[in-house]
Design an enzyme around this catalytic site. Sequence first.
Site, PDB file in Angstrom:
ATOM      1  N   ARG A  18       0.802  -1.233   0.000  1.00  0.00           N
ATOM      2  CA  ARG A  18       0.000   0.000   0.000  1.00  0.00           C
ATOM      3  C   ARG A  18       0.836   1.285   0.000  1.00  0.00           C
ATOM      4  NH1 ARG A  18      -3.670  -1.173   4.961  1.00  0.00           N
ATOM      5  NH2 ARG A  18      -2.099  -2.769   5.297  1.00  0.00           N
ATOM      6  N   GLN A  79      14.206 -13.962   4.885  1.00  0.00           N
ATOM      7  CA  GLN A  79      13.018 -14.815   4.869  1.00  0.00           C
ATOM      8  C   GLN A  79      12.442 -14.762   3.461  1.00  0.00           C
ATOM      9  OE1 GLN A  79       9.403 -13.274   6.404  1.00  0.00           O
ATOM     10  NE2 GLN A  79       8.531 -15.276   6.896  1.00  0.00           N
ATOM     11  N   ASP A 109       7.697  -1.619  11.202  1.00  0.00           N
ATOM     12  CA  ASP A 109       6.954  -0.489  10.628  1.00  0.00           C
ATOM     13  C   ASP A 109       6.201   0.327  11.676  1.00  0.00           C
ATOM     14  OD1 ASP A 109       4.980  -2.267  11.261  1.00  0.00           O
ATOM     15  OD2 ASP A 109       4.072  -2.349   9.276  1.00  0.00           O
ATOM     16  N   ASN A 176      -4.079  -7.284  19.683  1.00  0.00           N
ATOM     17  CA  ASN A 176      -2.658  -7.603  19.746  1.00  0.00           C
ATOM     18  C   ASN A 176      -1.862  -6.455  19.124  1.00  0.00           C
ATOM     19  OD1 ASN A 176      -0.101  -8.705  19.466  1.00  0.00           O
ATOM     20  ND2 ASN A 176      -0.676 -10.014  17.724  1.00  0.00           N
TER      21      ASN A 176
HETATM   22  C1  UD1 Z   1       0.000  -8.802  12.931  1.00  0.00           C
HETATM   23  C2  UD1 Z   1      -0.578  -9.790  13.941  1.00  0.00           C
HETATM   24  C3  UD1 Z   1      -1.861  -9.187  14.521  1.00  0.00           C
HETATM   25  C4  UD1 Z   1      -1.562  -7.859  15.152  1.00  0.00           C
HETATM   26  C5  UD1 Z   1      -0.860  -6.915  14.180  1.00  0.00           C
HETATM   27  C6  UD1 Z   1      -0.366  -5.694  14.898  1.00  0.00           C
HETATM   28  C7  UD1 Z   1       0.038 -11.976  13.064  1.00  0.00           C
HETATM   29  C8  UD1 Z   1      -0.433 -13.218  12.420  1.00  0.00           C
HETATM   30  N1  UD1 Z   1      -0.868 -11.045  13.279  1.00  0.00           N
HETATM   31  O1  UD1 Z   1      -0.945  -8.689  11.889  1.00  0.00           O
HETATM   32  O2  UD1 Z   1      -2.397 -10.066  15.497  1.00  0.00           O
HETATM   33  O3  UD1 Z   1      -2.756  -7.262  15.643  1.00  0.00           O
HETATM   34  O4  UD1 Z   1       0.291  -7.563  13.583  1.00  0.00           O
HETATM   35  O5  UD1 Z   1       0.169  -4.789  13.973  1.00  0.00           O
HETATM   36  O6  UD1 Z   1       1.191 -11.880  13.429  1.00  0.00           O
HETATM   37  N2  UD1 Z   1       6.323  -9.903   8.211  1.00  0.00           N
HETATM   38  C9  UD1 Z   1       7.457 -10.603   7.888  1.00  0.00           C
HETATM   39  N3  UD1 Z   1       7.344 -11.800   7.244  1.00  0.00           N
HETATM   40  C10 UD1 Z   1       6.142 -12.328   6.916  1.00  0.00           C
HETATM   41  C11 UD1 Z   1       4.977 -11.603   7.255  1.00  0.00           C
HETATM   42  C12 UD1 Z   1       5.107 -10.390   7.906  1.00  0.00           C
HETATM   43  O7  UD1 Z   1       8.566 -10.166   8.173  1.00  0.00           O
HETATM   44  O8  UD1 Z   1       6.123 -13.432   6.362  1.00  0.00           O
HETATM   45  C13 UD1 Z   1       6.460  -8.620   8.899  1.00  0.00           C
HETATM   46  C14 UD1 Z   1       5.886  -7.455   8.131  1.00  0.00           C
HETATM   47  O9  UD1 Z   1       6.861  -6.846   7.310  1.00  0.00           O
HETATM   48  C15 UD1 Z   1       5.421  -6.532   9.241  1.00  0.00           C
HETATM   49  C16 UD1 Z   1       5.112  -7.471  10.401  1.00  0.00           C
HETATM   50  O10 UD1 Z   1       5.737  -8.687  10.093  1.00  0.00           O
HETATM   51  O11 UD1 Z   1       6.463  -5.653   9.659  1.00  0.00           O
HETATM   52  C17 UD1 Z   1       3.621  -7.672  10.591  1.00  0.00           C
HETATM   53  O12 UD1 Z   1       3.102  -8.324   9.459  1.00  0.00           O
HETATM   54  P1  UD1 Z   1       1.667  -8.025   8.889  1.00  0.00           P
HETATM   55  O13 UD1 Z   1       1.395  -8.895   7.754  1.00  0.00           O
HETATM   56  O14 UD1 Z   1       1.509  -6.563   8.679  1.00  0.00           O
HETATM   57  O15 UD1 Z   1       0.777  -8.498  10.125  1.00  0.00           O
HETATM   58  P2  UD1 Z   1      -0.672  -7.985  10.457  1.00  0.00           P
HETATM   59  O16 UD1 Z   1      -1.614  -8.551   9.480  1.00  0.00           O
HETATM   60  O17 UD1 Z   1      -0.649  -6.530  10.613  1.00  0.00           O
HETATM   61 CA    CA Z   2      -0.868  -6.413   7.599  1.00  0.00          CA
END
Ligand code: UD1
Ligand code: CA
Length: 437
Positions: A18, A79, A109, A176
């Site tokens: 986004r 990753q 972030d 969370n």
């Molecule tokens: C996640 C949490 C959610 C919480 C929220 C808070 C999970 C499953 N859910 O959701 O409960 O309320 O954060 O902001 O964890 N990332 C990686 N590798 C991946 C996926 C994500 O490094 O494979 C990183 C992203 O770059 C980001 C962070 O992890 O910095 C969070 O990932 P994102 O997909 O945004 O999680 P949310 O859906 O926001």
């Molecule tokens: Ca997200």
Amino acid sequence: MSDKKVKSIILAAGKGTRMKSKLPKVLHTIFDKPILGYVLDSVNNLDYVSENFVIIGHEAQRVEDFVKSNYENTKCVLQSPQLGTGDAVNKAAPYLSNFDGYVIIVCGDTPLITSETLNSFIDFHDHNHADLTVMSAIFDNPKNYGRIIRDKNKKFTAIVEEKDATTEQKSVKEVNAGIYCLNWKSISGAFSSLQNNNAQGEYYLTDIVKWAVNKNLNVQSYILENNEEIFGINSKVQLAQACQILNSRNILKLMESGVQIVDTQSTYISSETEIGADTIILPNVYITGKNKIGENCKIGPFSHIRGGAVIGNNVRIGNFVEIKKSIIKDNTNVSHLSYVGDAELGSHVNIGAGTITANYNPITKVKSKTIIKDGANTGSNSVLVAPVTLGEMASTGAGSIITKDVEPYALAITRSPLKIFSQWVKNKIEQYSGGSK
Ligand code: UD1
Ligand code: CA
């Protein structure tokens, strides 16, 4: 807390679709500092954190370049592909196999998270002898967040993602926040057992809660006081909002310490700028990077300080003045329309309007220093071609281009002799009107 070993894992592999940008999300900047830098600084300010792991994926090389050139105690772990937050943390596990301490997990972030909050979060985990502590927050509109699920006795038992939640679970307002503290030895076993049979087909970090509860481990939640701190950036709108929040925070802190800020709306000051009491900041001042500004100075209106400025007391930086990586000693004035970069200005120096330190050679790409000693002054529109030194009490004539060092108390002037042609304009007018008859 001081006897505890703590390492951090920062999740930064996601794409950030986004943002609609070629730049990876975590490298977008606020005050010239990438948002990932804010998170790393907040973590590193806890002096008991010995090592960080940044999980990288999307545009991994660029993120790694930033981390490597700015943080010594930080390792990047790739990753690829990105299979979810649980998989992301698991990528750091091989580096922690013998680690006996706490691991904190933070998203890359969320630049508004403070060291104070992280510190009290880890203290809370410590005091409760918890195996796992999750930071939670109460939101009136909890949309998109994972929900904190509690049983009849209010015991925290699981986190359910919005996309997997029942209508009843969606009505829960405690969410969370995405920050965790783990006793690595007791929780690390969870990662190999994570499943991806959920709405997003991802390995959820949040599932470690259920795992720990099933093992009868001590699972706690810590409710965040100021929800602003977990404000996550997903778009350029949110990037601008985070900048506003951060700026208000910085400005408030400065005013409380005795700095006068005339217009809080048009003043932008980075978190790493220290300013002494009784300094006045006039409207439309933009200060980025790391700077130190003394007491009783007057900055602005319309000044741009770009970082690496060390400014003494009673200094005047006026309108349309840009300062970069320069030392400016007490009682010196740079009052109008000047550029001072890679320079050292002594005390009681007066920089005339329109003075430029020509510090950069675009062909060799070399930046050179301009040194202006105590009491020296430059005439208006002087260009000081670095490397060059203006000696103590030396002077330059208006409009001069200074390419050699000037000895103390000397005047340096490159102006061509002034010629005055009497009646020249009158003659021209007569000639012109004569011709047109
Ligand atoms: C996640 C949490 C959610 C919480 C929220 C808070 C999970 C499953 N859910 O959701 O409960 O309320 O954060 O902001 O964890 N990332 C990686 N590798 C991946 C996926 C994500 O490094 O494979 C990183 C992203 O770059 C980001 C962070 O992890 O910095 C969070 O990932 P994102 O997909 O945004 O999680 P949310 O859906 O926001
Ligand atoms: Ca997200």
